[in-house]
Design a protein around this motif. Structure first.
Motif, short mmCIF file in Angstrom:
data_model
loop_
_atom_site.label_atom_id
_atom_site.label_comp_id
_atom_site.label_asym_id
_atom_site.label_seq_id
_atom_site.Cartn_x
_atom_site.Cartn_y
_atom_site.Cartn_z
N LEU A 204 11.80 3.90 0.69
CA LEU A 204 11.56 2.85 1.66
C LEU A 204 11.90 1.55 0.94
O LEU A 204 11.23 1.16 -0.02
N TYR A 205 12.95 0.89 1.42
CA TYR A 205 13.47 -0.32 0.75
C TYR A 205 13.10 -1.53 1.60
O TYR A 205 13.61 -1.71 2.70
N SER A 206 12.17 -2.34 1.09
CA SER A 206 11.64 -3.47 1.85
C SER A 206 12.16 -4.78 1.30
O SER A 206 11.98 -5.11 0.12
N LEU B 34 4.59 1.30 8.12
CA LEU B 34 5.71 2.24 8.16
C LEU B 34 5.72 3.20 6.98
O LEU B 34 6.41 4.23 7.04
N VAL B 35 4.99 2.87 5.91
CA VAL B 35 5.01 3.74 4.73
C VAL B 35 4.66 5.18 5.10
O VAL B 35 5.36 6.13 4.74
N GLY B 36 3.58 5.35 5.85
CA GLY B 36 3.15 6.70 6.22
C GLY B 36 4.03 7.35 7.27
O GLY B 36 4.06 8.58 7.37
N HIS C 118 10.29 0.64 -2.67
CA HIS C 118 10.94 -0.41 -3.46
C HIS C 118 10.82 -1.70 -2.66
O HIS C 118 11.42 -1.84 -1.60
N ALA C 119 10.02 -2.65 -3.16
CA ALA C 119 9.72 -3.86 -2.40
C ALA C 119 10.13 -5.11 -3.17
O ALA C 119 10.14 -5.13 -4.40
N TRP C 120 10.41 -6.16 -2.39
CA TRP C 120 10.81 -7.45 -2.95
C TRP C 120 9.65 -8.44 -2.86
O TRP C 120 8.68 -8.22 -2.15
N PRO C 121 9.78 -9.59 -3.58
CA PRO C 121 8.67 -10.54 -3.67
C PRO C 121 8.26 -11.19 -2.36
O PRO C 121 9.04 -11.28 -1.41
N GLY D 149 23.46 9.23 -2.53
CA GLY D 149 22.87 10.39 -1.87
C GLY D 149 21.40 10.28 -1.58
O GLY D 149 20.75 11.27 -1.25
N VAL D 150 20.85 9.08 -1.69
CA VAL D 150 19.43 8.86 -1.43
C VAL D 150 19.22 8.64 0.07
O VAL D 150 20.03 8.00 0.74
N ASP D 151 18.12 9.16 0.60
CA ASP D 151 17.69 8.83 1.96
C ASP D 151 17.00 7.47 1.91
O ASP D 151 15.87 7.36 1.42
N VAL D 152 17.68 6.45 2.39
CA VAL D 152 17.17 5.09 2.29
C VAL D 152 16.69 4.60 3.65
O VAL D 152 17.48 4.52 4.60
#
Length: 423
Positions: free
Chosen positions: A34-36, A113-115, A127-130, A61-64
């Motif tokens: 999960l890319y935030s 959305l994480v769950g 993976h989260a940004w500031p 090949g990552v599920d992003v």
């Protein structure tokens, strides 16, 4: 529920719809991330960095699962893309509702959305940004999912201190509301994110050092790096032109343009060479620099839409920055064959003395000597230029994402260790 808190989903595919060949951090399945990112994905600046990271994860090949405020440049092949600050397909600017509120909305939506997007398996990462990640990272931790937080610059308290000190030394006032001007509320937000993350993604030893100085455990500082787009570089066309240095970036005290100009005008290179300054100059800083900018060898060129062409037409990049994460221009310079002469705070990935030269922050004499050396020894300059271009593939975004994947694996290990300790 506010319309802004309902994420817009405009593309999706099944989590396990790939062939199962993607990398994984802790289990045997396909890695899902999960890319935030709480800004516009693909916009200039950090939006460009985030786009390249997410794009290369997909290509690896990552599920992003991408959760962003809005999308300026789409990514093909993502598992899903959700936008948190769009209404009926139109972007809602952060300023329209206030930056702090926009960040809270993004973080709240992403946390929920994480769950939904991740099932808590050994192959999940957040993976989260500031500025919009504390709730998201805590939600990940509750589900046993390793959450990592991008650290694009040094520890925020460190950045505030060194930038304020540099402005004071020049007799200037830091801009009110600037991203590196002291802000207690922002610092508290970022410190809560540091605490919530299992690991911090640090792109350089300069960044890592600023956290170690504040008591962070080295294990939590996950080394990765950035990269650049590698295509056929523009022809260098060295023949017949004078020795050329270039500065490419925001013209502010933080980037050390004053040190670059002082070193240049004190060097023998200035007698027959030229120093080209590209970028937007802050007004008060430009006034301070006026005597140095008036030197006959210095040319102020403004913003350029073709940075790689600028770098390919120069011999050396001058970036004596006082605070940085890992400046992308140092990657681009090497690919273009422009030798970086940069401070140790620039976070440059160079082979010292082979593809570039570093100096301690503020060491005017060292930078002047480096300019004199390369201007007087064209054979050494040419050798370093060739060596820099030869490592282009190592400096690519594709190579950089391998370091990020390794950091995910380390985060999974840390999460396993912390879970075991808690049990």
């Amino acid at each position: 529920m506010s319309v802004l808190t309902a994420p817009t989903e405009w593309s999706a595919r099944a989590r396990h719809g790939s062939d199962g060949g993607g990398p994984h951090p802790g289990g045997g399945g396909v890695l899902a991330v999960l890319y935030s990112f709480p800004f516009a994905l693909g916009a200039p600046g950090i939006g460009f960095t985030a786009w390249n990271q997410a794009n290369e994860l997909v290509r690896a090949g990552v599920d992003v699962h991408i959760v962003v405020a809005s999308v300026e440049k789409p990514i093909e092949g993502a598992a899903s893309v959700r936008t948190t600050l769009t209404v009926r397909g139109r972007r809602v600017p952060h300023r329209a509702i206030g930056r702090d509120r926009a960040m809270r909305i993004h973080d709240a939506v992403t946390a929920r959305l994480v769950g939904r997007l991740l099932d808590g398996s050994a192959d999940d990462v957040v993976h989260a940004w500031p500025l919009a990640s504390a709730r998201t990272l805590r939600a990940a931790r509750r589900r046993g999912i390793p959450g990592v937080r991008e650290v694009p610059n040094t520890h925020t308290a460190h950045a505030y201190e060194v930038v304020a000190r540099e402005y004071a030394a020049l007799g200037l006032e830091p801009p009110r509301g600037g991203s590196h001007t002291g802000d207690a509320r922002r610092l508290a937000t970022e410190e809560s994110e540091y605490a919530a993350a299992v690991g911090l993604l640090v792109p350089s030893e300069a960044v890592a050092g600023s956290f170690l100085d504040r008591g962070f455990e080295n294990d939590r500082l996950l080394r990765h790096r950035y990269g650049c787009t590698v295509t056929a570089p523009p022809a260098r066309g060295d023949g017949g032109r004078p020795f050329t240095a270039v500065f490419l970036g925001r013209g502010s005290p933080r980037k050390g343009l004053h040190t670059a100009l002082q070193a240049w005008t004190a060097s023998r290179a200035a007698a027959g060479g030229r120093f080209l300054v590209y970028g937007l100059l802050d007004d008060d800083y430009a006034a301070f620099l006026a005597p140095l900018l008036a030197h006959p060898s210095v040319e102020v060129r403004g913003v350029t839409p073709e940075p790689m062409s600028v770098l390919a037409a120069a011999d050396v990049l001058l970036l004596p920055t006082v605070e940085e994460g890992s400046a992308l221009v140092t990657y681009e310079a090497q690919v273009a064959g422009c030798v970086p002469l940069v401070s140790t705070a620039a976070g440059a990935v160079i082979d010292e003395g082979v593809t570039g030269l570093t100096h301690r922050v503020g060491d005017l004499d060292a930078l002047t000597e480096q300019l004199d050396l390369l201007a007087a020894r064209p054979e050494m300059l040419a050798r370093m230029s060739r060596a820099a271009m030869a490592r282009a593939d190592e400096l690519s975004w594709a190579a950089a994402i391998q370091a990020t994947l390794a950091a995910y694996r380390e985060a999974a290990r840390l999460m396993g260790r912390s879970s075991h300790a808690a049990a």
